[in-house]
Design an enzyme around this catalytic site. Structure first.
Site, PDB file in Angstrom:
ATOM      1  N   PRO A 129       0.775  -1.249   0.000  1.00 58.09           N
ATOM      2  CA  PRO A 129       0.000   0.000   0.000  1.00 58.09           C
ATOM      3  C   PRO A 129       0.809   1.303   0.000  1.00 58.09           C
ATOM      4  O   PRO A 129       0.791   2.074   0.960  1.00 58.09           O
ATOM      5  CB  PRO A 129      -0.845  -0.132   1.262  1.00 58.09           C
ATOM      6  CG  PRO A 129       0.004  -0.950   2.182  1.00 58.09           C
ATOM      7  CD  PRO A 129       0.709  -1.935   1.283  1.00 58.09           C
ATOM      8  N   CYS A 130       1.448   1.585  -1.111  1.00 55.37           N
ATOM      9  CA  CYS A 130       2.192   2.845  -1.227  1.00 55.37           C
ATOM     10  C   CYS A 130       1.252   4.048  -1.238  1.00 55.37           C
ATOM     11  O   CYS A 130       1.693   5.172  -0.986  1.00 55.37           O
ATOM     12  CB  CYS A 130       3.104   2.831  -2.448  1.00 55.37           C
ATOM     13  SG  CYS A 130       2.280   2.468  -3.995  1.00 55.37           S
ATOM     14  N   HIS A 131      -0.038   3.825  -1.485  1.00 53.91           N
ATOM     15  CA  HIS A 131      -0.989   4.946  -1.448  1.00 53.91           C
ATOM     16  C   HIS A 131      -1.130   5.523  -0.041  1.00 53.91           C
ATOM     17  O   HIS A 131      -1.590   6.650   0.113  1.00 53.91           O
ATOM     18  CB  HIS A 131      -2.359   4.515  -1.989  1.00 53.91           C
ATOM     19  CG  HIS A 131      -3.029   3.441  -1.188  1.00 53.91           C
ATOM     20  ND1 HIS A 131      -2.743   2.105  -1.374  1.00 53.91           N
ATOM     21  CD2 HIS A 131      -3.957   3.496  -0.204  1.00 53.91           C
ATOM     22  CE1 HIS A 131      -3.476   1.386  -0.533  1.00 53.91           C
ATOM     23  NE2 HIS A 131      -4.220   2.209   0.187  1.00 53.91           N
TER      24      HIS A 131
END
Length: 165
Positions: A129-131
């Site tokens: 989850p780089c968001h």
């Protein structure tokens, strides 16, 4: 052999790829998919058990029923990138971290820009989850190249607050 399947989501059709029984890519756009497919040999549209599970977990995530992913993931990168991606996986659903937080978490507090580059090279967005990484002042920053509208959508699903740039 590389296999892939498609998943209909609120973001449109996403493409999930598998190699050697591991999920290796999640494409957020057809353009990225086409570019990749042109460089990879032996690619077949086939929904393997891992791809079916990845598709199911994505659908559960978008329905608000899944907070974490449990999939066999694999992506190639430098040792630093691998450390960053592992740190991303530890960010809980519904929470965010700054690039500086991630740099500190991987033991390189001055490597804020390198963390941004590792995020950019994350081939498994959403699953890794780089968001959830936003600017230090809660600013909405780049995502998957220039797809900040996708990042905003994902942050909204998880009810993570942010500021428009």
């Amino acid at each position: 052999m590389n296999y892939y399947t498609t998943a209909e989501t609120p973001l449109g059709e996403l493409i999930i790829a598998e190699e050697e029984d591991r999920i290796t890519r999640l494409f957020l756009s057809q353009e990225d998919w086409v570019d990749w497919k042109e460089t990879v040999q032996n690619t077949e549209h086939k929904e393997t058990p891992n791809l079916a599970e990845a598709k199911q977990q994505l659908q559960e995530y978008f329905a608000g029923e899944r907070k974490t992913f449990s999939l066999p993931l694999s992506q190639k990168g430098t040792p630093f990138q691998q450390k960053v991606w592992q740190a991303l996986e530890r960010i809980p659903y519904g929470e965010s971290r700054s690039y500086a937080d991630i740099a500190a978490a991987v033991g390189s507090p001055k490597a804020v820009r390198a963390v941004g580059q590792a995020n950019k090279r994350n081939d498994l967005p959403i699953f890794v989850p780089c968001h959830r990484v936003i600017g230090k002042n809660s600013a909405l920053t780049g995502y998957a190249g220039s797809k900040t509208e996708i990042k905003a959508f994902l942050l909204n699903i998880e009810r993570i607050s942010y500021k428009e740039k």
